[in-house]
Design an enzyme around this catalytic site. Structure first.
Site, short mmCIF file in Angstrom:
data_model
loop_
_atom_site.label_atom_id
_atom_site.label_comp_id
_atom_site.label_asym_id
_atom_site.label_seq_id
_atom_site.Cartn_x
_atom_site.Cartn_y
_atom_site.Cartn_z
N SER A 81 0.82 -1.27 0.04
CA SER A 81 0.12 -0.42 0.30
C SER A 81 1.26 1.45 0.02
O SER A 81 0.48 1.91 0.45
CB SER A 81 -0.52 -0.49 0.56
OG SER A 81 -1.57 -0.99 1.59
N CYS A 104 -26.24 2.43 -13.24
CA CYS A 104 -26.47 1.24 -13.00
C CYS A 104 -27.82 1.01 -12.41
O CYS A 104 -28.90 1.01 -12.38
CB CYS A 104 -25.38 0.68 -12.78
SG CYS A 104 -25.30 -1.51 -13.44
N HIS A 141 -21.43 3.07 -16.34
CA HIS A 141 -20.52 3.82 -15.30
C HIS A 141 -20.00 4.85 -16.29
O HIS A 141 -18.76 4.49 -16.52
CB HIS A 141 -20.24 2.09 -15.01
CG HIS A 141 -20.90 1.14 -13.98
ND1 HIS A 141 -20.92 1.40 -12.71
CD2 HIS A 141 -21.44 0.23 -14.74
CE1 HIS A 141 -21.67 0.66 -12.11
NE2 HIS A 141 -21.59 -0.72 -13.41
N GLU A 154 -18.42 7.11 -14.26
CA GLU A 154 -17.09 7.40 -13.85
C GLU A 154 -15.84 7.06 -14.20
O GLU A 154 -14.77 7.23 -14.14
CB GLU A 154 -17.51 6.90 -12.47
CG GLU A 154 -17.84 5.75 -12.22
CD GLU A 154 -18.78 4.92 -12.40
OE1 GLU A 154 -19.93 5.10 -12.72
OE2 GLU A 154 -18.96 3.20 -11.51
#
Ligand code: GLN
Length: 547
Positions: A14, A380, A519, A521
């Site tokens: 990470s 959606c 979608h 985005e």
């Protein structure tokens, strides 16, 4: 033929390898080069499509219909290069290909081994599209030393060995922990992780060091000496206020210069960073703030809706306003009136989702947005909820629902206004699927086009009547309800080219109410905000002025 940049990580996971890779891609573009970014994931799932968003964050869908890691979303947002199926690969996919070949007899009875069969499969994969770009950036998931990553590292070692000298470099990202007691940045974990790489025959050319504190020259020299890297190639990666600062920040620290030096490219073309300067200007000179509620299921985990959060930020940039997103758990509205919770927001968004849990609450949120005239964007599942809400509350189909929920419960409780899609047209062929198909492969996935009704709100927003957007769903709004729903004011303003599948619904008599089956985005970029998100935020700004 492309030059290759391999990006690995050490010390802890990470650290933001995906972001660093994406930002480096953007910087190489700024110097006039073409790039493609790739992610190699050591996990054994064949793709992340069936992984829970709790486990792995959002599933990012490409134009060509692959369900990929969310890092590909970062790659696209930073470079604007549409990712492909072949830009994301897992150990699971590699092994599955090798085993398939073995069953087919392709290996002519040989003993199948990690070296050479698995490593060859990885190398073949790395070469796909090598003639198309100047630089191929390949990020290896996980941390050096992980057992499951070893075949990838070995394949990369062989790949570098087999290529002409100077065509491949390795960039290694690590962490410099800070010990408050002694007031020091510690370099030992970095030294160890480079040793780990060296033990498998790999040597980093550039080190990118995450640090919360300025890295003194003395420490850089020490790292350079002990890690066998030039001192100009020891680059600091400090914490950033926003991810979109990464290209400019890494450029200031000399990342792209170090990479070009490592390839021996001299003189390096001068960078044109105006795209990123403009992005930062929009972010730092924003006026005012709008509050947007995302009513969903995976609200504890921002990564589950990563692209939506980013697209809203881009929408804010288009309007030079800050967008404050709050996650609201849909299930709350199954017990309580949404009004006190949703009233403080200037806009409401119901994102995509699977399964029945929380849907009754989402329908309540839609009703609130419709009746109180709050800007609403349904994505959606969020579009399907809007259709069910109108069917139930305006069109008299009081038990309207989706076949998805009946299928789960194994009974028939609803009149399905959303039904399971059994066949559809892709390009110029028909795709057929059954409910019983593998979970991994029964969805309408990837880019499909839609016709927008001239004069509709969406046609105006897009400034076009033909669009192409990415899909990931099994169920569709039932066209036979079109007349009934349109009579109640819910217009079907976007339809698939064959006229069979509703793609967009909107309410005319409402400040901003749009539901999309796709979608949007996934295609938004900081330097090119998606028109639907830009206009949704504009409507939120307008709503904020009314209160
Ligand atoms: N579950 C719904 C379907 O499969 C919606 C999917 C989604 O929101 N991505 O059609």
């Amino acid at each position: 033929m492309a030059r290759y940049i391999f990006i690995t990580g050490g010390v802890v996971s990470s650290l933001g390898k995906g972001l660093a890779s994406a930002a480096l891609g953007a910087l190489l573009q700024a110097r006039g080069y073409s790039v493609r970014l790739r992610k190699l994931d050591p996990y054994l799932n064949v793709d992340p499509g069936t992984m829970s968003p709790f486990e792995h964050g959002e599933v990012f869908v490409t134009d060509d219909g692959a369900e990929t890691d969310l890092d590909l979303g970062h790659y696209e947002r930073f470079t604007g290069v549409p990712a492909r199926k072949t830009d994301s690969i897992s150990s699971g996919r590699i092994y599955s290909n090798v085993l398939e070949k073995e069953r087919r007899g392709d290996y002519l009875g040989k003993t199948i081994q990690v070296v050479p069969h698995v490593t060859n499969e990885i190398k073949d994969y790395l070469r796909i599209g090598e003639d198309e770009v100047d630089f191929m950036l390949c990020e290896i998931g996980g941390t050096v030393g992980d057992i499951e990553g070893l075949p990838f590292f070995e394949a990369i070692r062989q790949f570098i060995h087999e290529r002409p000298r100077g065509e491949c470099i390795l960039l290694h990202l690590t962490l410099l922990p800070y010990l408050a007691a002694s007031g020091e940045l510690k370099t030992k974990p970095t030294q160890h992780s480079v040793k780990e790489l060296q033990s498998i025959g790999l040597a980093p050319d550039v080190l990118l060091l995450r640090s919360e504190h300025p890295i003194p020259q003395k420490e850089r020299e020490k790292i350079a000496l002990f890690c066998n890297v030039r001192k100009e190639s020891v680059i600091a990666a400090y914490d950033l206020k926003t991810i979109y600062e990464a290209p400019l920040a890494y450029h200031r620290e000399g990342l792209d210069q170090a990479v070009l030096d490592a390839f021996g490219i001299s003189p390096a073309p001068r960078p044109n960073l105006t795209r990123w300067e403009d992005v930062m200007d929009r972010m730092t000179h924003a006026e005012g703030e709008v509050r947007v509620a995302i009513v969903g299921k995976y609200t504890q985990l921002g990564d589950a809706y990563k692209s939506i959060a980013e697209a809203l930020t881009h929408g804010g940039m288009a309007n030079r306003t800050r967008v404050k997103v709050e996650w609201v758990d849909a299930e709350l509205f199954e017990r309580e009136d949404p009004a006190p919770y949703l009233s403080p927001f200037h806009a409401i968004l119901v994102p995509g989702g699977f399964g029945e849990r929380g849907t009754e609450g989402k329908i309540k949120a839609v009703e609130f947005a419709r009746t109180r005239k709050v800007p609403y964007l349904g994505i959606c599942l969020g579009m399907q909820m809007a259709v069910i809400e109108t069917a139930r509350n305006l069109a008299g189909v009081t038990d309207a629902g989706s076949e998805e929920f009946d299928h789960e419960a194994g009974g028939k409780r609803f009149t399905p206004v959303i039904y399971h899609l059994k066949e559809w047209v892709q390009g110029n062929h028909v795709v057929e699927r059954k409910v019983t198909d593998d979970k991994g492969g029964s969805m309408r996935l990837g880019a499909y086009s839609a016709h927008l009704t001239p004069g509709s709100k969406v046609a105006e927003i897009y400034g076009a009547t033909e669009i192409e957007e990415r899909h990931r769903h099994r169920y569709e709004v039932d066209m036979t309800y079109r007349d009934k729903l349109e009579a109640c004011g819910l217009m079907f303003s976007g339809i698939s080219p064959d006229g069979k599948l509703p793609e967009i619904v909107e309410i005319k008599n409402h400040p901003w109410f749009i539901g999309v089956q796709f979608h949007p985005e996934l295609k938004s970029k900081p330097f090119a905000p998606h028109p639907l998100f830009a206009d949704f935020v504009r409507a939120a700004v307008e709503a904020s002025r009314l209160v």
